[in-house]
Design a protein around this motif. Structure first.
Motif: not given
Length: 217
Positions: A35-41, A153-161, A175-183
């Protein structure tokens, strides 16, 4: 040297809610994180023009919320004597503390874009690696192992993004972190529902393993 990892159902070892399926203690923290991730996304999707001063606060709150969910999960697992992650047992607690400290520092200090991106990339990268290590170690032997692998994996990718889109401004960075948060949010939400369903099904059917630990090389 083999390590003892519990079956999904807890045994009569005298731990928290002894005899109940361990997934009862996993699904609520997993749902909170989702829920935290979806709200942020959702915020990053509908917030069309985030300012450079506001972006660190938004991301900082997301990190603090994620850290709180990790600590919630840690204390739920720690309360059970039939859950033993061995040498990696403190990773959930460590990840939670890093997320909370990183989020607080970001909201307070990261008013310059380069510092905002640097802090975000460091926190996401380090916490993602910790979660990935946990997931890879227990992907076959613990109910959340595969979900930890994907989220790591998604979190590491968000950091690189974040590093790659630094020049594009706050909207792209969020947007990069938000996309990762949705996933992460969607997969963790599905995991939470699955954990709850499986726990209730195990309660009704009983566990053939009777809570005996599995040996993992």
């Amino acid at each position: 040297m083999s390590q003892q990892i519990p079956s999904p159902r807890g045994g009569a070892s005298g731990g928290h809610r002894s005899g109940t399926d361990v997934r009862h203690d996993l699904w609520v923290p997993t749902l909170v994180r989702s829920l935290v991730a979806l709200v942020f996304g959702a915020v990053t999707i509908f917030w069309q023009e985030p300012t450079q001063n506001a972006a660190p606060w938004a991301l900082g709150l997301f990190l603090v919320g994620t850290g709180a969910a990790w600590l919630f999960l840690h204390f739920r697992m720690k309360a059970r004597e039939d859950v033993d992650l061995g040498s990696l047992a403190n990773i959930p607690q460590l990840a939670g503390i890093l997320y909370i400290l990183g989020g607080a520092l970001m909201a307070i200090m990261a008013q310059q874009n380069w510092l905002f991106v640097l802090l975000a990339a460091m926190v996401l990268g380090l916490c993602g690696i910790l979660e990935l290590a946990l997931g890879l170690r227990f992907r076959q032997s613990f109910p959340l192992g595969r979900d930890w692998t994907l989220s790591g994996l998604v979190t590491v990718g968000a950091g690189m993004g974040m590093m790659l889109v630094e020049a594009l401004g706050a909207k792209a960075e969020l947007g990069v972190v938000g996309g990762a948060a949705v996933i992460i949010g969607v997969t963790q939400f599905i995991a939470a529902l699955s954990l709850r369903h499986d726990a209730l099904a195990a309660d009704r059917a009983g566990s053939p393993d009777n809570g005996q630990p599995k040996s993992v090389d």
